[in-house]
Design a protein around this motif. Structure first.
Motif, PDB file in Angstrom:
ATOM      1  N   GLN A  58       0.850  -1.210   0.000  1.00 11.25           N
ATOM      2  CA  GLN A  58       0.000   0.000   0.000  1.00 11.25           C
ATOM      3  C   GLN A  58       0.877   1.249   0.000  1.00 11.25           C
ATOM      4  O   GLN A  58       0.581   2.252  -0.643  1.00 11.25           O
ATOM      5  CB  GLN A  58      -0.892   0.033   1.250  1.00 11.25           C
ATOM      6  N   LYS A 124      -5.302  -0.909  -1.615  1.00  8.49           N
ATOM      7  CA  LYS A 124      -5.479   0.501  -1.242  1.00  8.49           C
ATOM      8  C   LYS A 124      -4.193   1.283  -1.503  1.00  8.49           C
ATOM      9  O   LYS A 124      -3.115   0.713  -1.597  1.00  8.49           O
ATOM     10  CB  LYS A 124      -5.800   0.575   0.254  1.00  8.49           C
ATOM     11  N   SER A 223      -9.001   1.418  14.524  1.00  9.11           N
ATOM     12  CA  SER A 223      -7.922   0.814  13.726  1.00  9.11           C
ATOM     13  C   SER A 223      -7.903  -0.700  13.893  1.00  9.11           C
ATOM     14  O   SER A 223      -7.799  -1.215  15.002  1.00  9.11           O
ATOM     15  CB  SER A 223      -6.574   1.417  14.157  1.00  9.11           C
ATOM     16  N   HIS A 225      -5.666  -2.917  12.607  1.00  7.66           N
ATOM     17  CA  HIS A 225      -4.388  -3.628  12.643  1.00  7.66           C
ATOM     18  C   HIS A 225      -3.409  -3.110  13.680  1.00  7.66           C
ATOM     19  O   HIS A 225      -2.400  -3.772  13.936  1.00  7.66           O
ATOM     20  CB  HIS A 225      -3.705  -3.505  11.268  1.00  7.66           C
ATOM     21  N   LYS A 235       4.561  -1.267  13.483  1.00  6.35           N
ATOM     22  CA  LYS A 235       4.228   0.120  13.814  1.00  6.35           C
ATOM     23  C   LYS A 235       4.795   0.410  15.200  1.00  6.35           C
ATOM     24  O   LYS A 235       4.742  -0.455  16.079  1.00  6.35           O
ATOM     25  CB  LYS A 235       2.711   0.306  13.851  1.00  6.35           C
TER      26      LYS A 235
HETATM   27  N1  BYC Z   1      -5.561   5.865   3.122  1.00  7.99           N
HETATM   28  O1  BYC Z   1      -5.976  -0.698  10.900  1.00  7.99           O
HETATM   29  P1  BYC Z   1      -5.500   0.522  10.209  1.00  7.99           P
HETATM   30  C1  BYC Z   1       4.034   9.846   0.402  1.00  7.99           C
HETATM   31  C2  BYC Z   1      -6.659   1.564   5.683  1.00  7.99           C
HETATM   32  S1  BYC Z   1       3.155   8.395   0.332  1.00  7.99           S
HETATM   33  C3  BYC Z   1      -5.974   4.675   2.639  1.00  7.99           C
HETATM   34  O2  BYC Z   1      -5.136   1.681  11.050  1.00  7.99           O
HETATM   35  P2  BYC Z   1      -2.731   0.124   9.438  1.00  7.99           P
HETATM   36  C4  BYC Z   1       4.050  10.750  -0.745  1.00  7.99           C
HETATM   37  C5  BYC Z   1      -5.665   0.510   6.114  1.00  7.99           C
HETATM   38  O3  BYC Z   1      -4.781   0.202   5.047  1.00  7.99           O
HETATM   39  C6  BYC Z   1       3.225   7.786   1.981  1.00  7.99           C
HETATM   40  N2  BYC Z   1      -6.199   3.590   3.439  1.00  7.99           N
HETATM   41  O4  BYC Z   1      -4.304   0.104   9.216  1.00  7.99           O
HETATM   42  C7  BYC Z   1       4.027  10.266  -2.029  1.00  7.99           C
HETATM   43  C8  BYC Z   1      -6.585  -0.615   6.496  1.00  7.99           C
HETATM   44  O5  BYC Z   1      -7.142  -1.207   5.309  1.00  7.99           O
HETATM   45  P3  BYC Z   1      -6.947  -2.797   4.931  1.00  7.99           P
HETATM   46  C9  BYC Z   1       2.115   6.915   2.366  1.00  7.99           C
HETATM   47  C10 BYC Z   1      -5.960   3.760   4.754  1.00  7.99           C
HETATM   48  O6  BYC Z   1      -2.097  -0.457   8.235  1.00  7.99           O
HETATM   49  C11 BYC Z   1       3.972  11.149  -3.104  1.00  7.99           C
HETATM   50  C12 BYC Z   1      -7.731   0.116   7.134  1.00  7.99           C
HETATM   51  O7  BYC Z   1      -7.724   1.424   6.605  1.00  7.99           O
HETATM   52  N3  BYC Z   1       2.484   6.386   3.651  1.00  7.99           N
HETATM   53  O8  BYC Z   1       4.608  10.095   1.391  1.00  7.99           O
HETATM   54  O9  BYC Z   1      -2.343  -0.446  10.768  1.00  7.99           O
HETATM   55  C13 BYC Z   1       3.931  12.524  -2.893  1.00  7.99           C
HETATM   56  C14 BYC Z   1      -7.658   0.148   8.653  1.00  7.99           C
HETATM   57  O10 BYC Z   1      -6.577   0.995   9.119  1.00  7.99           O
HETATM   58  C15 BYC Z   1      -5.512   4.950   5.306  1.00  7.99           C
HETATM   59  C16 BYC Z   1       2.286   5.107   4.012  1.00  7.99           C
HETATM   60  O11 BYC Z   1       1.742   4.328   3.291  1.00  7.99           O
HETATM   61  C17 BYC Z   1      -5.310   6.057   4.436  1.00  7.99           C
HETATM   62  N4  BYC Z   1      -4.901   7.247   4.864  1.00  7.99           N
HETATM   63  O12 BYC Z   1      -2.380   1.689   9.519  1.00  7.99           O
HETATM   64  C18 BYC Z   1       3.986  13.010  -1.593  1.00  7.99           C
HETATM   65  C19 BYC Z   1       2.803   4.714   5.391  1.00  7.99           C
HETATM   66  N5  BYC Z   1      -5.385   4.799   6.639  1.00  7.99           N
HETATM   67  O13 BYC Z   1      -5.519  -2.940   4.509  1.00  7.99           O
HETATM   68  C20 BYC Z   1       4.063  12.136  -0.507  1.00  7.99           C
HETATM   69  C21 BYC Z   1       2.788   3.245   5.662  1.00  7.99           C
HETATM   70  C22 BYC Z   1      -5.764   3.543   6.911  1.00  7.99           C
HETATM   71  O14 BYC Z   1      -7.276  -3.578   6.151  1.00  7.99           O
HETATM   72  N6  BYC Z   1       1.511   2.805   6.155  1.00  7.99           N
HETATM   73  N7  BYC Z   1      -6.126   2.920   5.785  1.00  7.99           N
HETATM   74  O15 BYC Z   1      -7.868  -3.015   3.776  1.00  7.99           O
HETATM   75  C23 BYC Z   1       1.133   2.898   7.458  1.00  7.99           C
HETATM   76  O16 BYC Z   1       1.857   3.415   8.292  1.00  7.99           O
HETATM   77  C24 BYC Z   1      -0.183   2.285   7.845  1.00  7.99           C
HETATM   78  O17 BYC Z   1      -0.573   1.348   6.861  1.00  7.99           O
HETATM   79  C25 BYC Z   1      -1.328   3.338   8.076  1.00  7.99           C
HETATM   80  C26 BYC Z   1      -2.606   2.549   8.445  1.00  7.99           C
HETATM   81  C27 BYC Z   1      -0.959   4.262   9.212  1.00  7.99           C
HETATM   82  C28 BYC Z   1      -1.585   4.135   6.805  1.00  7.99           C
END
Ligand code: BYC
Length: 333
Positions: A58, A124, A223, A225, A235
């Motif tokens: 994602q 996503k 949340s 996860h 995390k």
């Molecule tokens: N948007 O249990 P949760 C950048 C989903 S790009 C969409 O809290 P988790 C940049 C979540 O996936 C940087 N979906 O989940 C680029 C889960 O769905 P599934 C992007 C979201 O994973 C170009 C459900 O909601 N950063 O910097 O523990 C130009 C339940 O949520 C969102 C990352 O990807 C959202 N906002 O925590 C400029 C950081 N929020 O999979 C800049 C890495 C939640 O069960 N990711 N969901 O269907 C993370 O740190 C974590 O995955 C999150 C969510 C904090 C986003």
């Protein structure tokens, strides 16, 4: 062995996770607790692997889809310097996507599979990239707020228990901090400019503030996860903790350049040493996640077209690799 159900992916609520039992799972958790990095060939619970594939892919998709809103302004940047900086930034985001797809591949999935999931709408990517960039000030607001929020989240991910993800994040964070500063610099220039430029900057802040807060994901209560991901040290901080920290550092930056954060409930809480803030519109967030944001369809259509247009490049690269392999075999006799 007893197991614990966890919602690993949308629609799949029953994948068992070896959370607490079994000698291997116990040894694994002890290694995580000792802050040892887990590497691709190490034993890991299936749930840990799936959680990482989900999150890292994602994240990779977000970087690549995230090139679109800013790419929209490359030809219209106001000066040659701004154009060069924006080009470099957008190119960096493509690079981040590549490091992250590579980190995900160490977990036994192929990049082709992950890209199929994105293009079919199954995977996503960050909600933030489904909003339009309607003025040059939006490029400033994205760097300042969107990259600012990304850094807040990603600095914590540099200490993720999975080695390849943690190491990719170190380099990504260095580049993101340059991105954040270039965005804030655009906002400073606009805020110090004519009254029309100040209005443009304020309008961009008004439109990007709330979606930026949504980037951190649902509240800790909602949340799915977080709890397990924090036990596995994927995390390090919860969605709400990171969101609060982002607000606390960003509000003074807005004040410094004379812009007003669009939240009437925002106020400094001296007892907590943090800002109190208004309610986030989670209906809007859920709509964007369901594919109904202002630009969801446009973003996916752009990625699908790019993938189709790139088919000949993939075919040429494969043909070249095959020729090189045949030459090497012939040489080896
Ligand atoms: N948007 O249990 P949760 C950048 C989903 S790009 C969409 O809290 P988790 C940049 C979540 O996936 C940087 N979906 O989940 C680029 C889960 O769905 P599934 C992007 C979201 O994973 C170009 C459900 O909601 N950063 O910097 O523990 C130009 C339940 O949520 C969102 C990352 O990807 C959202 N906002 O925590 C400029 C950081 N929020 O999979 C800049 C890495 C939640 O069960 N990711 N969901 O269907 C993370 O740190 C974590 O995955 C999150 C969510 C904090 C986003």
């Amino acid at each position: 062995m007893y197991t614990q159900g966890l919602n690993i992916a949308a629609g799949d609520k029953t994948i068992p996770i070896e959370a607490a039992a079994g000698p291997e799972a116990k040894r694994f958790q002890e290694r995580v607790d000792r802050e040892e990095k887990i590497e691709p060939k190490d034993w890991m619970p299936e749930g840990y692997r799936k959680t990482l594939v989900r999150q890292i892919s994602q994240h990779a998709h977000s970087e690549v889809v995230g090139m679109l809103p800013e790419g929209n302004w490359i030809t219209r940047a106001p000066t040659l310097r701004r154009k060069m900086v924006l080009l470099a930034k957008v190119q960096d985001e493509g690079g981040h996507g590549l490091y992250l797809y590579s980190a995900a591949e160490t977990l036994g999935v192929s990049r082709a599979e992950l890209i199929d999931q994105l293009l079919s709408g199954k995977a996503k990517y960050s909600s933030i990239f489904n909003y339009p960039t309607t003025s040059w000030a939006d490029i400033g607001a994205i760097g300042w707020l969107v990259d600012g929020a990304a850094i807040m989240n990603q600095v914590a991910l540099c200490r993720c228990s999975y080695g390849p993800y943690a190491r990719a994040m170190v380099r990504i964070c260095k580049e993101e901090s340059f991105h954040q500063r270039q965005g804030y610099e655009i906002m400073i220039a606009l805020a110090r400019g004519t009254s029309a430029q100040r209005r443009m900057a304020q309008d961009a802040l008004d439109r990007w503030w709330w979606p930026s807060l949504m980037m951190f994901g649902p509240s800790d209560k909602e949340s799915l996860h977080s709890a397990q991901s924090m036990r596995w040290k994927i995390k390090r901080q919860s969605n709400d903790e990171l969101r609060q920290r982002f607000i606390d550092v960003t509000v003074p930056q807005a004040e410094f350049i004379g812009l007003k954060v669009p939240d009437p409930a925002l106020s400094w809480n001296a007892a907590r040493g943090s800002y109190d803030f208004g309610a986030i519109d989670w209906t809007e967030f859920n709509e964007v996640l369901a594919g109904n944001g202002p630009c969801n369809r446009e973003r996916l259509a752009a990625r699908r077209k790019a993938h189709e247009d790139g088919a000949w490049v993939r075919a040429a690269a494969l043909a070249h690799a095959e020729k090189a392999r045949a030459r090497a075999m012939k040489k080896a006799g």
